[in-house]
Design a protein around this motif. Sequence first.
Motif, PDB file in Angstrom:
ATOM      1  N   ILE A 198       0.845  -1.197   0.000  1.00  0.00           N
ATOM      2  CA  ILE A 198       0.000   0.000   0.000  1.00  0.00           C
ATOM      3  C   ILE A 198       0.885   1.254   0.000  1.00  0.00           C
ATOM      4  CG2 ILE A 198      -2.145  -0.973   0.950  1.00  0.00           C
ATOM      5  CD1 ILE A 198      -1.331  -0.059   3.685  1.00  0.00           C
ATOM      6  N   PRO A 199       0.385   2.319  -0.678  1.00  0.00           N
ATOM      7  CA  PRO A 199       1.214   3.524  -0.813  1.00  0.00           C
ATOM      8  C   PRO A 199       1.525   4.164   0.526  1.00  0.00           C
ATOM      9  CG  PRO A 199      -0.823   3.689  -2.115  1.00  0.00           C
ATOM     10  CD  PRO A 199      -0.942   2.460  -1.301  1.00  0.00           C
ATOM     11  N   LEU A 200       2.677   4.826   0.597  1.00  0.00           N
ATOM     12  CA  LEU A 200       3.088   5.541   1.805  1.00  0.00           C
ATOM     13  C   LEU A 200       3.079   7.035   1.483  1.00  0.00           C
ATOM     14  CD1 LEU A 200       6.087   3.208   2.516  1.00  0.00           C
ATOM     15  CD2 LEU A 200       4.140   3.489   4.043  1.00  0.00           C
ATOM     16  N   PRO A 201       2.561   7.866   2.400  1.00  0.00           N
ATOM     17  CA  PRO A 201       2.486   9.301   2.112  1.00  0.00           C
ATOM     18  C   PRO A 201       3.838   9.878   1.699  1.00  0.00           C
ATOM     19  CG  PRO A 201       1.437   8.788   4.232  1.00  0.00           C
ATOM     20  CD  PRO A 201       2.066   7.527   3.750  1.00  0.00           C
ATOM     21  N   GLY A 202       3.834  10.583   0.574  1.00  0.00           N
ATOM     22  CA  GLY A 202       5.043  11.288   0.131  1.00  0.00           C
ATOM     23  C   GLY A 202       6.026  10.426  -0.642  1.00  0.00           C
ATOM     24  N   VAL A 203       5.692   9.137  -0.857  1.00  0.00           N
ATOM     25  CA  VAL A 203       6.644   8.245  -1.528  1.00  0.00           C
ATOM     26  C   VAL A 203       6.018   7.769  -2.849  1.00  0.00           C
ATOM     27  CG1 VAL A 203       8.087   6.187  -1.252  1.00  0.00           C
ATOM     28  CG2 VAL A 203       7.353   7.458   0.772  1.00  0.00           C
ATOM     29  N   PRO A 204       6.702   7.989  -3.984  1.00  0.00           N
ATOM     30  CA  PRO A 204       6.118   7.614  -5.285  1.00  0.00           C
ATOM     31  C   PRO A 204       5.770   6.133  -5.353  1.00  0.00           C
ATOM     32  CG  PRO A 204       8.223   8.739  -5.569  1.00  0.00           C
ATOM     33  CD  PRO A 204       8.050   8.539  -4.106  1.00  0.00           C
ATOM     34  N   PHE A 205       4.576   5.843  -5.855  1.00  0.00           N
ATOM     35  CA  PHE A 205       4.072   4.471  -5.795  1.00  0.00           C
ATOM     36  C   PHE A 205       3.605   4.004  -7.163  1.00  0.00           C
ATOM     37  CE2 PHE A 205       1.105   1.137  -4.287  1.00  0.00           C
ATOM     38  CZ  PHE A 205       1.957   0.491  -3.422  1.00  0.00           C
ATOM     39  N   ASN A 206       3.955   2.771  -7.493  1.00  0.00           N
ATOM     40  CA  ASN A 206       3.473   2.151  -8.722  1.00  0.00           C
ATOM     41  C   ASN A 206       2.228   1.329  -8.363  1.00  0.00           C
ATOM     42  OD1 ASN A 206       3.006   0.358 -10.863  1.00  0.00           O
ATOM     43  ND2 ASN A 206       5.164   0.414 -11.478  1.00  0.00           N
ATOM     44  N   HIS A 207       1.052   1.892  -8.648  1.00  0.00           N
ATOM     45  CA  HIS A 207      -0.194   1.255  -8.209  1.00  0.00           C
ATOM     46  C   HIS A 207      -0.438  -0.080  -8.912  1.00  0.00           C
ATOM     47  CE1 HIS A 207      -1.692   4.487  -5.617  1.00  0.00           C
ATOM     48  NE2 HIS A 207      -0.910   5.231  -6.388  1.00  0.00           N
ATOM     49  N   LYS A 208       0.048  -0.212 -10.120  1.00  0.00           N
ATOM     50  CA  LYS A 208      -0.168  -1.452 -10.864  1.00  0.00           C
ATOM     51  C   LYS A 208       0.585  -2.605 -10.197  1.00  0.00           C
ATOM     52  CE  LYS A 208       0.149  -3.222 -15.504  1.00  0.00           C
ATOM     53  NZ  LYS A 208       1.043  -3.109 -16.648  1.00  0.00           N
ATOM     54  N   TRP A 209       1.790  -2.338  -9.786  1.00  0.00           N
ATOM     55  CA  TRP A 209       2.612  -3.398  -9.180  1.00  0.00           C
ATOM     56  C   TRP A 209       2.468  -3.456  -7.669  1.00  0.00           C
ATOM     57  CZ3 TRP A 209       7.879  -2.386 -12.155  1.00  0.00           C
ATOM     58  CH2 TRP A 209       7.660  -2.650 -13.519  1.00  0.00           C
ATOM     59  N   GLY A 210       1.895  -2.394  -7.073  1.00  0.00           N
ATOM     60  CA  GLY A 210       1.785  -2.353  -5.611  1.00  0.00           C
ATOM     61  C   GLY A 210       3.142  -2.211  -4.937  1.00  0.00           C
ATOM     62  N   THR A 211       4.043  -1.452  -5.597  1.00  0.00           N
ATOM     63  CA  THR A 211       5.402  -1.281  -5.036  1.00  0.00           C
ATOM     64  C   THR A 211       5.804   0.190  -5.105  1.00  0.00           C
ATOM     65  OG1 THR A 211       6.313  -1.711  -7.233  1.00  0.00           O
ATOM     66  CG2 THR A 211       6.252  -3.575  -5.723  1.00  0.00           C
ATOM     67  N   ILE A 212       6.822   0.550  -4.323  1.00  0.00           N
ATOM     68  CA  ILE A 212       7.386   1.897  -4.407  1.00  0.00           C
ATOM     69  C   ILE A 212       8.176   1.988  -5.713  1.00  0.00           C
ATOM     70  CG2 ILE A 212       9.162   3.409  -3.395  1.00  0.00           C
ATOM     71  CD1 ILE A 212       8.269   2.400  -0.625  1.00  0.00           C
ATOM     72  N   HIS A 213       8.034   3.120  -6.415  1.00  0.00           N
ATOM     73  CA  HIS A 213       8.824   3.332  -7.637  1.00  0.00           C
ATOM     74  C   HIS A 213      10.297   3.297  -7.273  1.00  0.00           C
ATOM     75  CE1 HIS A 213       6.743   4.239 -11.294  1.00  0.00           C
ATOM     76  NE2 HIS A 213       5.779   4.822 -10.605  1.00  0.00           N
ATOM     77  N   ASN A 214      11.033   2.345  -7.823  1.00  0.00           N
ATOM     78  CA  ASN A 214      12.447   2.291  -7.442  1.00  0.00           C
ATOM     79  C   ASN A 214      13.272   1.604  -8.507  1.00  0.00           C
ATOM     80  OD1 ASN A 214      13.489  -0.649  -6.437  1.00  0.00           O
ATOM     81  ND2 ASN A 214      11.259  -0.489  -6.240  1.00  0.00           N
ATOM     82  N   GLU A 215      14.557   1.839  -8.426  1.00  0.00           N
ATOM     83  CA  GLU A 215      15.487   1.113  -9.272  1.00  0.00           C
ATOM     84  C   GLU A 215      16.562   0.544  -8.367  1.00  0.00           C
ATOM     85  OE1 GLU A 215      15.989   3.207 -13.154  1.00  0.00           O
ATOM     86  OE2 GLU A 215      18.007   2.333 -12.886  1.00  0.00           O
ATOM     87  N   LYS A 216      16.600  -0.747  -8.248  1.00  0.00           N
ATOM     88  CA  LYS A 216      17.544  -1.450  -7.372  1.00  0.00           C
ATOM     89  C   LYS A 216      17.445  -0.989  -5.916  1.00  0.00           C
ATOM     90  CE  LYS A 216      20.993  -2.497 -10.854  1.00  0.00           C
ATOM     91  NZ  LYS A 216      22.313  -2.240 -11.358  1.00  0.00           N
ATOM     92  N   GLY A 217      16.311  -0.380  -5.552  1.00  0.00           N
ATOM     93  CA  GLY A 217      16.131   0.078  -4.170  1.00  0.00           C
ATOM     94  C   GLY A 217      16.222   1.584  -4.017  1.00  0.00           C
ATOM     95  N   ARG A 218      16.724   2.283  -5.058  1.00  0.00           N
ATOM     96  CA  ARG A 218      16.732   3.750  -5.011  1.00  0.00           C
ATOM     97  C   ARG A 218      15.342   4.232  -5.399  1.00  0.00           C
ATOM     98  NH1 ARG A 218      21.959   3.047  -7.956  1.00  0.00           N
ATOM     99  NH2 ARG A 218      23.596   3.850  -6.582  1.00  0.00           N
TER     100      ARG A 218
END
Length: 479
Positions: free
Chosen positions: A335-355
Amino acid sequence: MSNVETHPNPIRIAIIGSGPAGFYAADHLLKSKEIQVEIDMYDRLPTPHGLVRSGVAPDHQKIKSVTRVYDKIAKDPRFRFIGFVEYGKHIHLEDLEKHYHIVVFATGAQTDRRMNIPGEDLRGSHPATEFVAWYNGHPDYRDLEFDLSCETAAIIGVGNVAIDAARILCLSESELKATDIADHALKTLLNSRIRDIYIIGRRGPVQASFTNPELRELGELEDAAPVALGEEVEPDELSLEEIEKNGDEAVVRRLEILKEYASNTTLDKGKRLHLRFLLSPVEIFDRGDGSAGVLRLGKNELYRSEDGSIRSRASGQHIEIPAGLVFRSIGYQGIPLPGVPFNHKWGTIHNEKGRVIDPGTNAQIPGLYTTGWIKRGASGVIGTNKTDSAETVACIKEDVKNGISLTPGSTGNGRVEELIRERQPHYVTYEDWLKIDSLEVARGEECGRPRLKFTTIEEIFTALKGAGYVAEHFGADKR
Ligand code: NAP
């Protein structure tokens, strides 16, 4: 707060979430030779360890013993656990930015995916994730009610969570009493009238996601027998091609186990656990009182899709099974966290290798990182998070070396205690947790069980106060 300083200018790191991914990230950071760190690990619950406490099945005590590793990590003087402090409620991104160089989000995947079929919201139809959290005594779920007065339950999905939920419904009294299952769940399960449990996969056994030890365990239950159908277990041509191409020994063994179950004719046990394949849920029919009564399933055939993967499609035939209880076990979702970019389709934080990445520009957001299920989705076993966190920590180390981090102000020397005291005076330290832990184990010993969990926040604090807890007590901590 004592003055055990480990380094004059450490990189201050906040980890949000105290499950395996958070702990492995802490471990990699603490072991780092390149950067000197101080870590504050936050959790919204007063108890740490995430899904090890509230997800791992209560009859899998050996898996739970991984918490000893986390206890060892928590002993490091540079580490603090700050429990019962919720990101987005007590502490916000702008607070963290003022006090830390690095923030790592390790909040896992807290919700379920929906089947989107008619009848899904009838009484008696639940996400398996809620059943799991309920029987494990998660305070947010302990008051849910599961009606086990019907004779047949159906679980949609053939992953390890489905297997766990099915097995729990199958355990005998003595098997249940050997676990640390929450007391409310034990009472309900001991009165269960469920005799037939279906685990239903939309594709074939070759594509199932459960693992062999979990499948084999179903054949070792005291009062339940696994059953499979020969024609569903026999792989079709596409699946045979797949086995040949991948040379996957585990799949070959899986099919052997299932064939054994299909030839099992000595069904002299009290419960039957039906492993069914090539069936998709189509509708749950109302028993007439707003509760689930019958599950309609569409028969599937397999085909190779354009991307080369083997998928299922409806064959047009249907079957129906009685089901007063339906669990959808088709994956956890972040689930999205306030202020953190979220990929709703995948249900994950937008990231690359953890960044953490800005989805608009694809640019890195300095100082923000992620690990675990909220980074990659709900996949893998506990140990997978070790490698996953190593990847995130490697990025952190590289970035810190290159001067990329948040720039916490000098206010209060970057220390956050005052703020936490103000927002949540009843925070909990790791030392508090260790007291809760030993009290639960002692309660369990009294009734011959590995542990008797406290399952409400009130119970936890009553127990803690009995053990000398006082609010606002950072002073008892290590730094
Ligand atoms: P999972 O392994 O991803 O399994 C999800 C299942 O749901 C798959 O069988 C999938 O089928 C099915 N599914 C998805 N959408 C569906 C739909 N619309 N209709 C019907 N079926 C659908 O997820 P999980 O069981 O929740 O487990 C999550 C992770 O935790 C996994 O990595 C698991 O191994 C791990 N875990 C491990 C243990 C253990 O080690 N003992 C215990 C519990 C969980 P398709 O493949 O066809 O999509």
